[in-house]
Design a protein around this motif. Structure first.
Motif, PDB file in Angstrom:
ATOM      1  N   TYR A  58       0.808  -1.222   0.000  1.00 37.20           N
ATOM      2  CA  TYR A  58       0.000   0.000   0.000  1.00 37.20           C
ATOM      3  C   TYR A  58       0.840   1.271   0.000  1.00 37.20           C
ATOM      4  N   HIS A  59       1.998   1.234   0.663  1.00 36.49           N
ATOM      5  CA  HIS A  59       2.845   2.426   0.725  1.00 36.49           C
ATOM      6  C   HIS A  59       3.307   2.881  -0.654  1.00 36.49           C
ATOM      7  N   LEU A  60       3.318   1.962  -1.625  1.00 33.81           N
ATOM      8  CA  LEU A  60       3.707   2.330  -2.988  1.00 33.81           C
ATOM      9  C   LEU A  60       2.663   3.229  -3.637  1.00 33.81           C
ATOM     10  N   PHE A  61       1.410   3.040  -3.263  1.00 35.31           N
ATOM     11  CA  PHE A  61       0.314   3.762  -3.896  1.00 35.31           C
ATOM     12  C   PHE A  61      -0.104   5.006  -3.108  1.00 35.31           C
ATOM     13  N   ASP A  62       0.410   5.124  -1.896  1.00 34.44           N
ATOM     14  CA  ASP A  62       0.133   6.304  -1.068  1.00 34.44           C
ATOM     15  C   ASP A  62       1.412   6.654  -0.298  1.00 34.44           C
TER      16      ASP A  62
END
Length: 250
Positions: free
Chosen positions: A86-90
């Motif tokens: 998720y950190h890749l997208f936010d």
């Protein structure tokens, strides 16, 4: 480790659905691939899921939404959206956004003698920064991260809810909950994109991002409708940040 099976999404797509805000007929506006994210990271690395997610837009209140995740459990969301990638997208989630949010709260509320609830607080950094700035008491709550215990029975002078409401499959319910935690003379500060500001076809906007968990999309008419329902007044600070304020009485 093998990825868990993707939850079944019904193949049949309705041409219209009742609006989740006002119950008027919302027309099918288009589709977004499930892998679509705000920062186009998946597109840049050539990833397409092949799962088409339909979005609807209400002509009465301008609310946009998809129904494809309404039956998902919290575990489904954790497995397929709020997972280890998720950190890749936010990428602003963990540090940049909490610091900016704390600065905005300090600017909007120069008087620090206020209690604060950070709803959807993530790692709790915003709450920590607000305590350091002199607000208090400051509590945090997030159903998926950090403190997962609801502050039931408490009300706060300021309730902040940053980049959360667009993730809710039940928009009326989440605003009702924010209002329950907010004192009658308190203020709700929340952020989500105002689609009234989007030029061109709204489905082309990068905020329509299933991979980020963006399932509810709002506009000014949506915000005013919500404010009226809660007995509050809507005030927009900019295209992302908004206030729900008490109605002034003489």
């Amino acid at each position: 480790m093998a990825q868990k099976p993707f939850p079944h999404l019904a193949e049949a797509v309705s041409v219209s659905l009742p609006c989740k805000l006002c119950n008027e007929s919302a027309a099918l506006a288009g589709f977004a691939d499930f892998s679509r994210d705000v920062y186009d990271y998946n597109r840049q690395r050539g990833i397409i899921s092949g799962v088409a997610v339909p979005y609807y837009r209400c002509p009465a209140c301008d609310f946009g939404f998809t129904d494809r995740f309404d039956a998902w459990s919290d575990a489904d969301f954790v497995d397929h959206i709020y997972n280890s990638e998720y950190h890749l997208f936010d990428p602003r989630y963990a540090d940049a956004r909490p610091r900016k949010t704390a600065g905005i709260v300090c600017d909007v509320f120069p008087d620090r003698a206020h209690s604060v609830l950070d709803y959807g607080a993530g790692n709790g950094l915003t709450a920590e920064l607000l305590r350091e700035a002199g607000f208090g008491p400051v509590e945090s709550y997030d159903p998926h991260h950090g403190n997962t215990v609801r502050p039931d029975g408490k009300t706060f002078d300021i309730v902040i809810c940053i980049e959360v409401v667009e993730h809710s499959t039940a928009p009326l319910a989440i605003f009702d909950e924010l209002n329950r935690y907010c004192a009658p003379d308190g203020v709700i500060l929340f952020s989500t994109k105002d689609f009234s500001t989007v030029k061109g076809h709204w489905m082309d906007d990068g905020y329509v991002a299933p991979r980020n968990g963006h399932v509810s999309l709002f506009a000014k008419r949506s915000f005013h409708l919500i404010a009226q329902r809660l007995g509050r007044v809507y005030h927009g600070l900019d295209k992302y940040r908004h206030l729900l304020m008490p109605v002034e009485t003489e």
